[in-house]
Design an enzyme around this catalytic site. Structure first.
Site, short mmCIF file in Angstrom:
data_model
loop_
_atom_site.label_atom_id
_atom_site.label_comp_id
_atom_site.label_asym_id
_atom_site.label_seq_id
_atom_site.Cartn_x
_atom_site.Cartn_y
_atom_site.Cartn_z
N ASP A 230 61.04 62.85 88.77
CA ASP A 230 61.02 63.84 87.70
C ASP A 230 62.36 64.52 87.43
O ASP A 230 62.43 65.73 87.16
CB ASP A 230 59.92 64.88 87.96
CG ASP A 230 58.55 64.31 87.61
OD1 ASP A 230 58.45 63.60 86.59
OD2 ASP A 230 57.60 64.57 88.36
N ASP B 31 54.05 59.56 82.58
CA ASP B 31 54.86 60.79 82.51
C ASP B 31 56.36 60.49 82.51
O ASP B 31 57.16 61.24 81.93
CB ASP B 31 54.59 61.72 83.71
CG ASP B 31 53.13 61.77 84.14
OD1 ASP B 31 52.41 60.79 83.91
OD2 ASP B 31 52.73 62.78 84.73
N GLY C 271 45.53 49.33 86.23
CA GLY C 271 45.69 50.72 85.82
C GLY C 271 44.82 51.62 86.68
O GLY C 271 43.75 51.21 87.14
N THR D 229 44.05 56.12 87.56
CA THR D 229 44.42 57.50 87.22
C THR D 229 44.81 58.25 88.48
O THR D 229 44.52 57.85 89.59
CB THR D 229 43.30 58.22 86.46
OG1 THR D 229 43.87 59.36 85.81
CG2 THR D 229 42.17 58.68 87.39
N ARG E 98 46.90 64.98 79.19
CA ARG E 98 48.35 65.13 79.25
C ARG E 98 49.06 63.78 79.34
O ARG E 98 50.15 63.62 78.82
CB ARG E 98 48.77 66.06 80.38
CG ARG E 98 50.17 66.62 80.11
CD ARG E 98 50.53 67.84 80.90
NE ARG E 98 50.40 67.68 82.32
CZ ARG E 98 49.40 68.13 83.05
NH1 ARG E 98 48.40 68.78 82.48
NH2 ARG E 98 49.36 67.93 84.35
N TRP F 247 52.07 62.65 77.06
CA TRP F 247 53.36 62.04 77.46
C TRP F 247 53.53 60.70 76.74
O TRP F 247 54.64 60.32 76.39
CB TRP F 247 53.42 61.82 78.97
CG TRP F 247 53.33 63.02 79.88
CD1 TRP F 247 52.62 63.09 81.05
CD2 TRP F 247 53.99 64.30 79.75
NE1 TRP F 247 52.77 64.34 81.63
CE2 TRP F 247 53.62 65.10 80.87
CE3 TRP F 247 54.86 64.86 78.80
CZ2 TRP F 247 54.07 66.40 81.07
CZ3 TRP F 247 55.31 66.17 78.99
CH2 TRP F 247 54.92 66.92 80.10
N1 GLY Z 1 54.16 65.09 85.22
C1 GLY Z 1 53.05 65.57 85.93
C2 GLY Z 1 51.99 66.14 85.09
O1 GLY Z 1 52.01 66.04 83.86
O2 GLY Z 1 51.10 66.72 85.67
#
Ligand code: GLY
Length: 395
Positions: A111, A171, A229, A231, A243, A247
């Site tokens: 990140d 993300d 894939g 989660t 979210r 992203w």
């Molecule tokens: N990048 C981590 C989240 O969106 O929780």
């Protein structure tokens, strides 16, 4: 194969809408009150990722993926108000980012974009701060150590190459702009090449045919082939974590800015339409798009703030004759209006952030129906974009 761009199921929900500038200015004034309230606590410290009972605790800049958002909020406040006090605090935080990357404090993850773009790239773009530039380039160097050339992706979490974490996550599409930027400022193409390979690997795997997205995608550590894939923060492996979908909307748009590639524009439209199609009555997403009105589940307002930014950028690049352009213009006003009417902290005196009813990780019971700092950041960015469509991106 590229996903289909889903039709907007109920275009009447995105009909013309008037959001007066005065209402945006009112929202900015309310945000500034809260930022001023939080500023003494968060001058040398940073807000924790999520609030507890709508109050952020203070942490050092030595952990996680979120500290950059607070510094970014200060940059937006500085740019929108012209008040030097925000610039002074934001610049005063730059040494903590340089220390963090030089001493490798909490940077053993992907990140780097989230941490270093809204803070240091912004400080360099706005003030030419050389320490900020150095910190951000070191962060880009750190990020590419997680790239696996054979598999063509940047590993998000855990020990590089470890089987239990040998996966990409959607993300990271928001981290790779740091690499595009690093190539621009250093003249070294390696960052950009890794970013673009990672972009292609990611969107080819996470985007399903219906334009919903997987959160993560595992690879085989021996053959380097994609496996499946899965989660991490969504409700089900096959659902669309709100979210993650967000992203998957803003990430491709940010790659589009650097690469001007039609594929990125196509993915942006597909994932955004899917998101818009699954919004409940008040237009603010539940934490997973498989939930809707009547479900006893929390919302994730942060995902709306992210998609707002994606659409506000997207409409700058879309053809006038593209019917989606009008839909997105209306959607940005309708969603922003809903956030302003029902999600601000103005009536919660103890709240030291901006946006209520966000959710970090429901399966992890982490920051559920709380404020989170990236929700606040992207809300500020969206406000800034709406008040000044010529805003120059930090990303
Ligand atoms: N990048 C981590 C989240 O969106 O929780």
């Amino acid at each position: 194969m590229l996903p289909n761009i889903p039709e907007i199921k109920h275009p009447e929900r995105y009909a013309d809408f008037d959001l007066p500038r005065e209402k945006l200015e009112y929202a900015l004034a309310e945000a500034v009150k809260k930022i001023d309230f939080a500023l003494p606590t968060f001058t040398d410290k940073f807000p924790e990722h999520s609030s507890v009972n709508n109050v952020y605790a203070a942490v050092n800049n030595d952990r996680g993926w979120n500290t950059g958002f607070w510094t970014g909020i200060l940059w937006h406040a500085y740019e929108m108000t012209g008040d030097e006090k925000y610039k002074k605090v934001a610049l005063g935080q730059v040494p903590s980012y340089l220390k963090r990357i030089v001493e490798k404090l909490g940077v053993d993850h992907h990140d780097m974009g989230f941490v270093f773009i809204p803070s240091c790239v912004a400080a360099w773009k706005l003030c030419g701060d050389e320490d900020a530039k150095r910190a951000a380039i070191l962060a880009a160097d750190n990020l590419i150590t997680r790239y696996n050339e054979k598999a063509g992706f940047i590993q998000a979490w855990g020990k590089v190459g470890a089987e239990d974490n040998f996966r990409l996550i959607v993300d990271c599409l928001l981290n790779i702009p740091l690499l595009y930027w690093a190539s621009e400022v250093t003249g070294d193409e390696k960052y950009e090449k890794i970013a673009y390979t990672h972009f292609n690997t990611t969107v080819d795997l996470v985007c399903r045919e219906d334009a919903s997205t997987y959160h993560t995608y595992f690879f085989d550590t021996k053959t380097y082939k994609p496996l499946r894939g899965a989660t991490h923060q969504g409700a089900f492996d096959n659902s669309a974590w709100a979210r993650g979908q967000a992203w998957g909307s803003y990430g491709p748009m940010l790659t589009y800015i650097y690469k001007k590639n039609e594929k990125a524009m196509h993915i942006f439209k597909a994932t955004t339409n899917y998101f818009l199609n699954y919004l409940p009555e008040d237009y603010i997403a539940f934490w997973d798009l498989c939930f809707t009105d009547g479900d006893d589940e929390p919302r994730d307002s942060s995902s709306n703030a992210i998609v707002l930014c994606a659409m506000l950028e997207g409409i700058k690049h879309m053809d006038e004759c593209d019917p989606l352009k009008k839909i997105y213009i209306n959607a940005t006003k309708i969603i922003m209006n809903s956030l302003i009417d029902n999600y601000l902290t103005k009536d919660v005196p103890e709240a030291n952030g901006l946006l209520l009813h966000a959710t970090y990780g429901k399966p992890q019971k982490n920051g559920v129906d709380e404020m989170n700092i990236w929700g606040d950041y992207f809300y500020m960015e969206a406000l800034h974009r709406m008040l000044d469509p010529d805003w120059k991106l930090y990303w």
